[in-house]
Write a protein that holds these residues in place. Structure first.
Motif, mmCIF file in Angstrom:
data_model
loop_
_atom_site.group_PDB
_atom_site.id
_atom_site.type_symbol
_atom_site.label_atom_id
_atom_site.label_comp_id
_atom_site.label_asym_id
_atom_site.label_seq_id
_atom_site.Cartn_x
_atom_site.Cartn_y
_atom_site.Cartn_z
ATOM 1 N N ASP A 1 0.829 -1.200 0.000
ATOM 2 C CA ASP A 1 0.000 0.000 0.000
ATOM 3 C C ASP A 1 0.867 1.255 0.000
ATOM 4 O O ASP A 1 0.611 2.200 -0.740
ATOM 5 C CB ASP A 1 -0.931 -0.020 1.207
ATOM 6 N N THR B 1 0.747 3.771 -3.090
ATOM 7 C CA THR B 1 0.262 5.123 -2.801
ATOM 8 C C THR B 1 1.293 6.147 -3.257
ATOM 9 O O THR B 1 0.939 7.175 -3.858
ATOM 10 C CB THR B 1 -0.053 5.276 -1.299
ATOM 11 N N ALA C 1 -6.090 -1.347 -1.180
ATOM 12 C CA ALA C 1 -6.985 -0.714 -0.205
ATOM 13 C C ALA C 1 -8.151 -1.653 0.126
ATOM 14 O O ALA C 1 -8.528 -1.798 1.291
ATOM 15 C CB ALA C 1 -7.496 0.624 -0.741
ATOM 16 N N GLU D 1 -10.293 -1.103 3.353
ATOM 17 C CA GLU D 1 -10.510 0.337 3.198
ATOM 18 C C GLU D 1 -11.348 0.561 1.931
ATOM 19 O O GLU D 1 -10.860 1.070 0.922
ATOM 20 C CB GLU D 1 -9.172 1.065 3.129
ATOM 21 N N ARG E 1 -11.827 4.159 0.337
ATOM 22 C CA ARG E 1 -10.610 4.573 -0.368
ATOM 23 C C ARG E 1 -10.463 3.792 -1.673
ATOM 24 O O ARG E 1 -10.118 4.365 -2.710
ATOM 25 C CB ARG E 1 -9.383 4.367 0.528
#
Length: 177
Positions: free
Chosen positions: A41, A45, A65, A70, A73
């Motif tokens: 991640d 990101t 995500a 998540e 997201r």
């Protein structure tokens, strides 16, 4: 051994150039293969931050995500990827999965249908629509989609049982032979 060598090479490259989008992306994928999702991640990101116009980076970051739970997201990343790349089977399927997990069944169904408009035999999306139709109490749709799922892949006993239940609820018991 090859994964470890690749990781070492990408880490060296990132030491020299921490914004190398290719190395960030590949290192994120290496971390996925080694089940290091927090690290994956982080790398993905960073890759999206460096090159926010790449749909593949947004989609991969969305997958991580989602794996991390998540979903909001992930949804945002999938929407960004759709804006950049247009409709793709994987984006609609993954966004459908995310929305289903968020409990937004009608939106999820729409994305699964979009995936099917591109790839009509996508078993995953057919089964997902069948499940959603069952949850929503849409007996005829559930029966239709469970029938289609069964015709695409009859290897799952649970799918067969779900088909029989759906046919019963849709009052199509004559179809059960």
């Amino acid at each position: 051994m090859r994964i470890q060598k690749a990781a070492s090479g990408y880490r060296q490259l990132l030491t020299l150039n921490p914004r190398d989008v290719h190395a960030l992306h590949r290192m994120g994928l290496v971390c996925v293969h080694t089940n290091e999702f927090v690290e994956a991640d982080s790398y993905l990101t960073r890759a999206v931050d460096v090159d926010p116009a790449r749909a593949d980076l947004c989609e991969h970051a969305g997958l991580i995500a989602a794996i991390k739970g998540e979903y909001a997201r992930a949804e945002a990343l999938y929407h960004r990827a759709l804006q950049l790349a247009g409709s793709t089977v994987t984006l609609h399927r993954n966004l459908g999965d995310c929305l289903r997990l968020l409990g937004r069944l009608l939106e999820a169904r729409a994305h699964y249908r979009a995936a099917l408009s591109i790839e009509p035999d996508l078993h995953h999306s057919v089964r997902a629509i069948a499940r959603i139709s069952t949850e929503l109490g849409h007996a005829d749709d559930a029966a239709d989609y469970w029938s289609l799922a069964w015709s695409l892949d009859s290897s799952s006993l649970n799918d067969g049982l779900d088909l029989i239940v759906a046919l019963g609820k849709a009052k199509r018991t004559a179809s059960v032979n």
